[in-house]
Design a protein around this motif. Structure first.
Motif, PDB file in Angstrom:
ATOM      1  N   HIS A 129       0.826  -1.206   0.000  1.00 48.46           N
ATOM      2  CA  HIS A 129       0.000   0.000   0.000  1.00 48.46           C
ATOM      3  C   HIS A 129       0.861   1.258   0.000  1.00 48.46           C
ATOM      4  CE1 HIS A 129      -2.647   3.123   1.753  1.00 48.46           C
ATOM      5  NE2 HIS A 129      -3.534   2.561   0.952  1.00 48.46           N
TER       6      HIS A 129
ATOM      7  N   PHE B 172       2.388   1.522  -3.614  1.00 50.67           N
ATOM      8  CA  PHE B 172       1.535   0.963  -4.653  1.00 50.67           C
ATOM      9  C   PHE B 172       1.840   1.515  -6.049  1.00 50.67           C
ATOM     10  CE2 PHE B 172      -2.346   0.326  -7.115  1.00 50.67           C
ATOM     11  CZ  PHE B 172      -2.531  -1.027  -6.917  1.00 50.67           C
TER      12      PHE B 172
ATOM     13  N   GLN C  35      -7.058  -3.194   3.015  1.00 48.64           N
ATOM     14  CA  GLN C  35      -6.316  -3.081   4.260  1.00 48.64           C
ATOM     15  C   GLN C  35      -6.192  -4.443   4.910  1.00 48.64           C
ATOM     16  OE1 GLN C  35      -8.056  -0.186   6.780  1.00 48.64           O
ATOM     17  NE2 GLN C  35      -7.725   1.478   5.346  1.00 48.64           N
TER      18      GLN C  35
END
Length: 172
Positions: free
Chosen positions: A58, A61, A147
């Motif tokens: 994340h 990314f 997440q």
């Protein structure tokens, strides 16, 4: 085809971009007509409870997606090989991967050598969509990294509906 291949290229580049072992990540291997996430680019922790790999993905990314598209552009194969999109441990047994569709998706998302000679041309609107066996001409493409899910009763924070984060309530 194309989405799955792009996810594989991202998994292949994860060690260089995110300091993550490829075995820590997995992706969506099959996309059916009724699948609500068929238009999403998905990477997730392979280990139950998570290993923290998704947090690293994340955080990096866009860089990871850029490196994955560059890998596809620079690999000399035509249809995909173990150097770019064929990965060990694929739940779909590497079936139906389409390197050229993955490249087009990467370019449409704004990554890679757009505008350079030999790159994917600008998309052209057509009255009727072309008849392709890939998912490369889907109406909408979104890149999403879910997440990490915490086990029940464990958590370090929460995100409310507005996207704001707050500390989790203390266990009682």
């Amino acid at each position: 085809g194309g989405m799955h291949a792009l996810e594989h290229a991202m998994i292949s580049m994860a060690p260089m971009c995110c300091n993550v072992d490829p075995g820590e990540l997995s992706c969506q291997h099959a996309r059916g007509e009724q699948d609500e996430s068929r238009f999403l680019l998905l990477l997730f922790d392979f280990q139950k409870g998570g290993s923290g790999a998704v947090d690293k993905v994340h955080a990096n990314f866009e860089a990871l997606l850029e490196q994955a598209v560059r890998l596809l552009e620079e690999c000399p194969c035509d249809d995909g090989c173990p150097n770019c999109i064929v990965v060990t441990g694929c739940g779909g047994y590497n079936r139906g991967l389409e390197k050229q569709a993955a490249l087009m998706l990467g370019h449409l998302l704004g990554f890679g050598r757009q505008g350079e000679q030999g790159s994917c041309p600008e998309p052209v609107l057509r009255a009727e969509p072309p008849k392709l066996q890939s998912d490369m001409c889907l109406p909408e493409i979104k890149a999403v990294v879910p997440q990490k899910q915490e086990p029940a009763g464990v958590g370090h924070g929460r995100i409310d509906a507005s996207g704001a984060s707050a500390p989790s309530p203390a266990p009682q």
